[in-house]
Motif scaffolding. Structure first.
Motif, PDB file in Angstrom:
ATOM      1  N   HIS A 573       0.824  -1.199   0.000  1.00 18.52           N
ATOM      2  CA  HIS A 573       0.000   0.000   0.000  1.00 18.52           C
ATOM      3  C   HIS A 573       0.866   1.259   0.000  1.00 18.52           C
ATOM      4  O   HIS A 573       1.825   1.350   0.765  1.00 18.52           O
ATOM      5  CB  HIS A 573      -0.900   0.003   1.237  1.00 18.52           C
ATOM      6  N   MET A 611      -3.487   4.602  -9.155  1.00 19.80           N
ATOM      7  CA  MET A 611      -4.752   3.878  -9.258  1.00 19.80           C
ATOM      8  C   MET A 611      -5.332   3.699 -10.651  1.00 19.80           C
ATOM      9  O   MET A 611      -5.761   2.622 -11.022  1.00 19.80           O
ATOM     10  CB  MET A 611      -5.830   4.628  -8.464  1.00 19.80           C
ATOM     11  N   ASN A 630     -14.500   0.004 -10.006  1.00 20.96           N
ATOM     12  CA  ASN A 630     -13.306  -0.720 -10.440  1.00 20.96           C
ATOM     13  C   ASN A 630     -12.278   0.151 -11.148  1.00 20.96           C
ATOM     14  O   ASN A 630     -11.117  -0.224 -11.251  1.00 20.96           O
ATOM     15  CB  ASN A 630     -13.715  -1.879 -11.342  1.00 20.96           C
ATOM     16  N   LYS A 632     -10.484   3.126 -10.305  1.00 23.73           N
ATOM     17  CA  LYS A 632     -10.381   3.808  -9.022  1.00 23.73           C
ATOM     18  C   LYS A 632      -9.768   5.197  -9.158  1.00 23.73           C
ATOM     19  O   LYS A 632      -8.767   5.365  -9.850  1.00 23.73           O
ATOM     20  CB  LYS A 632      -9.563   2.944  -8.055  1.00 23.73           C
ATOM     21  N   GLY A 635     -10.005   9.154  -3.145  1.00 28.22           N
ATOM     22  CA  GLY A 635     -11.077   9.699  -2.321  1.00 28.22           C
ATOM     23  C   GLY A 635     -10.467  10.499  -1.176  1.00 28.22           C
ATOM     24  O   GLY A 635      -9.256  10.752  -1.156  1.00 28.22           O
ATOM     25  N   GLU A 638      -7.318   9.421   0.593  1.00 28.50           N
ATOM     26  CA  GLU A 638      -6.070   9.390  -0.177  1.00 28.50           C
ATOM     27  C   GLU A 638      -5.388  10.755  -0.216  1.00 28.50           C
ATOM     28  O   GLU A 638      -4.340  10.912  -0.831  1.00 28.50           O
ATOM     29  CB  GLU A 638      -6.342   8.931  -1.617  1.00 28.50           C
ATOM     30  N   THR A 687       0.293   0.061  -8.390  1.00 27.14           N
ATOM     31  CA  THR A 687      -0.725  -0.433  -7.454  1.00 27.14           C
ATOM     32  C   THR A 687      -0.078  -1.401  -6.456  1.00 27.14           C
ATOM     33  O   THR A 687       1.040  -1.866  -6.686  1.00 27.14           O
ATOM     34  CB  THR A 687      -1.841  -1.131  -8.247  1.00 27.14           C
ATOM     35  N   PRO A 688      -0.778  -1.721  -5.366  1.00 31.77           N
ATOM     36  CA  PRO A 688      -0.183  -2.558  -4.317  1.00 31.77           C
ATOM     37  C   PRO A 688       0.377  -3.882  -4.831  1.00 31.77           C
ATOM     38  O   PRO A 688       1.415  -4.342  -4.348  1.00 31.77           O
ATOM     39  CB  PRO A 688      -1.339  -2.799  -3.352  1.00 31.77           C
TER      40      PRO A 688
END
Lengths: 702, 325
Positions: A573, A611, A630, A632, A635, A638, A687-688
């Motif tokens: 993350h 994202m 999906n 992303k 928000g 973040e 991404t993670p």
């Protein structure tokens, strides 16, 4: 014509003030295209292709036309579809529900054709052709050379070579695209969520072969566009045709899925880069082989070599067609892609040279403004606390990165504005610009208020209509440098006309009348009139038109951003914790909305790098994540701490700042992540899953 | 969306009869956070929609001498805020990780447990996948980053509920009401794998509904925790989640139960990991072994190998946090 007042002498410009339409927006009084309704209005919907490539053999609409509530049907839109989501047919019905159900009743016979949705595959000789009339899927190409790149690499002590894959991003304005079209006799009225009321007027007039002055485009409020609402698109034409056929107004708003598929995106970019430098960090050569896709459109090129000075470079680029919706300009077209690759490889180079990344940039950046911005940003940020990449222990590791950007952002000389002063003291300003959410309406009023020395609330800004004086599309960071000077000049002219009227009244020459802070006084001090009293002398309103002129604006901005991230090594993350931006845009017209806009650009960067990812299913050409669950975007959780500094160059006049803040953080975020974990990234979004695999790969190797 | 008949049932008993009358084709609608989206997308095009919100008797949180009873239409937000529910281990906190506050205000406990999967092929009207009665799972050769690494076969969905894994470790059961009466089923046995039936996620018959969730008092005697990893903190389903409950004495765990979300088509009971950990003194070494044992037979698809590492790491973290409670 006089110039801008000194920064300290101004009431609004250079200061922060809230939006004139803020209360309307937060209370819902502001009506967006989406909110509008007219008597008898129908709802339009477009039937879209489920196939990435097919010929339309036939469309049977018999079960549609008979449906109660269906008022108009279009089946002759096109005979070949090129991407999933391409227009096939359309319907207008009394309710949205009927229109949606009607779409299910079309029977379309397709001849399905081979397709390609992967750039690499599309470039192969035996790839299915996107356009049958072309030899291959290669669109426009670019070749640029300066100096001798071979010689440059020979001079280099260190050479780095990497390939970067940057994925497609989609604009996703809060308000999706859409319009309402009403034909009245032979005139066309279009309420549109658009970034270009005048551009759309011209395009619709040309398409429907009617005089431009019989087309009226209106955009009172609109919920963003980021470049995807710059021109006429097929849904505008479809809506107008439905409205013509039904002989009543038709509203056609796209849904979120259609927004993802059919009205634009930021093209992908695959950049194979070779970069060389001397031991002391002096850059010697840059070589780029790149390709990218804007779907069935063009414009995937990148402005490389970006920012830094290379005496020798060689760049070649190919646009590749695939069976996907056409790209559209998106906030700083090409720049974020260029930035990601350039800043990434610069950090790798710095690592190889054993040099601090900031030092390497300062050494090779020819821009004097940015040289100063680097120092301001580094100090605020605490760049000296940056640790060696991958050197931290523990679950949560921190990283720091920086990046740079540039943009032009000058004014459009054709811009015109009209300022009116009424006998009752009222003032309005008419200009055919539009507020795409950045505060254009507010600054139009503020510039007039500044010039007339009135309060902001005393000036009524009238914008968003093609019947108002011409202004350019809201794109390319040109709006503020176009409209601010123009509106100022029109206001100045109107003020001078009022001074002449007062002078007449006092039987003196105009130069004997002094206007200051809503009061007219004669030079000898014998006479005085308030603004209100002076206006009451008018028998008819003063109405002055002016055109943009040089001297009040400029072009060319710098800018850099510093980013701190925290990476959780057990989950991959990434949390962007701090972003510092140092930007310049000449004379800041509204400090509040300027900083808002910069912050918005930074948020966009977080989405782009960590994202956002337009996926296309290889087997079907369908986008599996065409929704806000999906696909992303960031928000509230973040959001990092933002700190924005405007580097003062107010003497240059007004410059646009729309695109510049959407660039520097892209590479800066990637580099901060790389700094945290000690592994570089060659593909966006980071991404993670990718972070986790990179950490694992690194630990596996060591 | 197709026009439909909106049915207000008089009480819970009448719901199975209504479902039976329409051959199970009527759609159950409580909070609507899942059902409405499926109707809009056209995945469900029901002729009848049964308004479960009208059945007020299913909206309650009550504790008795045996444990906690929560009615199926209780909004998730009420469980988060319930003082009583908060005493049942990690339950309330797990519910709080569901979606966003807006969705927790609308979504119900029964709906959360019976929600349909989030797989983008299942959710898209363009794909007639095996779960919708088609022949193939499009995830196998498609975009499968978010799909199952355990328990997949003909279908690779992951079960999306945050509440179910936590409830399973607390040994909760659900009351199922059919036309002939009701029965209690351990929640653990409620979900079914695709190899049993790829078209449904649980054992409910077409004319059955969940009316109640029961959490035994034993949940108060153990420590429990739910750890959810989201790709996006603001709003996301779990990429991987781990629920753990156990009796803790020092660094020793007993009565250990582990259930994981985001890894399999059902809330995944990590029985192999439990075998390694249960009754032993926890160490980093043992946790590593437990993770490896559980994921030994994982079958990642092309894009989700990362889930193996992520699951191991989260398992380790969840047990660590449980010990620290």
């Amino acid at each position: 014509m006089t110039g801008w007042k000194k920064l300290n002498d101004m009431t609004y410009l250079g200061k922060s003030y809230t939006r004139v339409d803020g209360p309307d927006k937060v209370t819902g009084r502001a009506k967006y295209t989406y909110d509008l309704k007219f008597p008898g209005m129908l709802y339009g919907r477009i039937l879209r292709s489920p196939h990435p490539h097919a010929k339309i053999i036939s469309i049977d609409a018999s079960r549609v036309v008979n449906m109660p509530g269906v008022k108009a049907v279009l089946t002759d839109i096109k005979d070949e579809v090129f991407f999933v989501g391409d227009d096939v047919a359309a319907v207008a019905a009394e309710t949205e529900e009927i229109a949606n159900e009607a779409l299910l009743r079309f029977k379309v016979e397709y001849q399905v054709l081979p397709f390609t949705v992967r750039e690499e595959q599309a470039m192969l000789d035996d790839a299915p052709k996107v356009f049958s009339n072309r030899d291959n899927n290669i669109g426009s190409t670019q070749d640029r050379t300066e100096g001798d790149v071979e010689k440059g690499f020979q001079e280099a002590d260190v050479v780095v070579e990497q390939t970067y894959h940057i994925n497609v991003q989609v604009h996703n304005p809060l308000e999706v695209h859409g319009c309402i079209v009403k034909w009245q006799d032979d005139e066309l009225y279009m309420w549109d969520s658009t970034q270009a009321v005048h551009g759309e007027r011209s395009a619709m007039a040309r398409h429907f072969k009617i005089p431009e002055n019989k087309v009226h485009v209106i955009s009172h409020h609109m919920g963003g566009g980021f470049g995807s609402k710059l021109g006429m698109k097929s849904f505008h034409i479809i809506c107008a045709n439905l409205a013509k056929k039904a002989a009543v107004p038709v509203k056609l708003m796209l849904d979120r899925e259609e927004q993802f598929l059919a009205v634009g995106n930021r093209p992908s970019s695959i950049q194979k880069i070779k970069i060389g430098a001397k031991k002391d960090g002096t850059l010697t050569a840059f070589q780029l082989d790149s390709f990218g896709t804007a779907g069935i459109g063009g414009g995937a090129g990148v402005p490389q070599p970006y920012i830094y000075q290379f005496p020798n470079y060689k760049v070649n680029h190919k646009d590749v067609f695939i069976n996907a919706g056409a790209g559209a300009p998106m906030r700083a077209p090409g720049h974020p892609q260029a930035n990601f690759a350039m800043e990434s490889i610069m950090d790798e180079l710095a690592e190889k040279l054993g040099m601090d990344p900031l030092e390497l940039r300062i050494k090779n950046d020819p821009n004097k403004t940015r040289q100063q911005e680097y120092l301001i940003g580094a100090k605020q940020f605490g760049w000296d606390k940056r640790l060696k990449s991958g050197s931290q222990k523990g679950k949560i590791v921190k990283g720091m990165g920086l990046g740079s950007g540039r943009w032009s952002g000058g004014g459009n000389r054709e811009t015109k504005a009209n300022v009116n002063i009424y006998p009752d003291g009222a003032v309005d300003v008419k200009i055919g610009t539009q507020d795409i959410g950045t505060g254009a309406r507010t600054i139009v009023a503020a510039v007039v208020a500044e010039e007339l020395e009135l309060d902001l609330k005393d000036v009524l800004p009238l914008i968003g209509k093609s019947d108002y004086p011409w202004a350019p599309a809201s794109g390319g960071s040109t709006t503020t440098p176009s409209i601010s000077p123009t509106v100022k000049l029109a206001a100045e002219k109107a003020k001078n006309s009022l001074i002449v009227r007062v002078a007449d009244e006092w039987k003196v020459t105009p130069d004997q009348v002094i206007y200051s802070k809503k009061t007219f006084t004669s030079k000898d001090g014998a006479q005085s009139l308030s603004w209100q009293e002076a206006c009451e002398l008018l028998r008819a309103p003063i109405s002055e038109m002016e055109k943009w002129n040089e001297g009040l604006s400029d072009s060319g901005t710098a800018g850099c951003q510093f980013v701190e991230v925290e990476v959780d090594k057990e989950t991959g993350h990434v949390k962007v914790t701090r972003m510092i931006g140092v930007h310049d845009c000449g004379l800041v017209v509204n400090m509040l909305t300027t900083k808002n806009q910069i912050q918005g650009g930074m948020i966009g960067e977080i989405g782009y790098v960590t994202m956002e990812n337009r996926l296309l299913d290889a087997d079907t050409g369908i986008m599996p994540n065409a929704d806000m669950e999906n696909y992303k975007i960031p928000g509230a959780l973040e959001m990092p701490d933002f700190n924005i500094t405007m580097f003062d160059e107010s003497e240059r006049g007004v410059i646009g700042v729309g695109e510049p803040p959407a660039i520097p953080g892209v590479g800066a975020i990637a580099n901060a992540i790389a700094n945290a974990i000690g592994a570089h990234f060659y593909e966006t979004p980071i991404t993670p899953d990718k972070v986790l695999m990179a950490i694992q790969g690194k630990e596996g190797k060591s | 969306m197709k026009e439909f008949q909106y049915i207000y049932p008089k009480n819970s008993q009448s719901v199975p009869l209504i479902l039976g009358e329409y051959n199970g084709k009527a759609l159950l609608y409580a909070g609507g956070t899942d059902a409405l989206a499926r109707m809009k997308e056209g995945i469900n095009r029901p002729e009848q929609v049964v308004n479960l919100k009208a059945v007020e008797e299913l909206n309650y949180i009550k504790e008795d001498s045996d444990g906690l009873n929560i009615g199926a239409t209780t909004p998730l937000v009420d469980i988060v805020n319930s003082k009583v529910a908060q005493t049942y281990g990690g339950l309330s906190r797990a519910v709080e990780t569901v979606a966003t506050i807006q969705l927790r205000n609308m979504g119900t406990l029964g709906g959360n447990l019976c929600q349909r999967p989030r797989c983008w092929y299942f959710r898209s009207r363009h794909f007639h996948c095996i779960r919708k009665g088609g022949d193939v799972c499009f995830a196998v050769s498609g975009n499968n980053k978010y799909h199952a690494i355990l328990g997949g076969s003909s279908c690779y969905i992951v079960y999306p509920s945050d509440v179910a894994p936590m409830l399973i470790t607390l040994q909760a059961s659900v009351e199922i009401l059919g036309p002939k009466g009701s029965r209690m089923v351990p929640l653990e046995d409620f979900y079914i794998l695709p190899k049993v039936d790829p078209t449904r996620e649980n054992i409910l018959q077409p004319d059955e509904i969940v009316t109640r969730v029961f959490v035994p008092k034993s949940a108060k005697q153990v420590k429990s925790i739910y750890l959810k990893f989201r790709e996006r903190d603001s709003f996301d389903f779990a990429m991987v989640s781990v629920a753990v409950s156990a009796k803790v004495s020092g660094n020793k765990l007993s009565d250990l139960k582990i259930a994981m979300g985001g890894v399999a088509p059902v809330p995944w009971r990590a029985k192999k990991a439990k075998m390694v950990l249960n009754g032993n003194t926890v160490s980093d070494e043992l946790l590593k072994k437990a993770g490896e044992a559980e994921l030994e037979n994982a079958e990642p698809l092309e894009q989700n190998e990362y889930k193996i590492t992520l699951t191991k790491n989260l398992l380790k973290r969840a047990v660590g946090e449980l010990l620290a409670l």
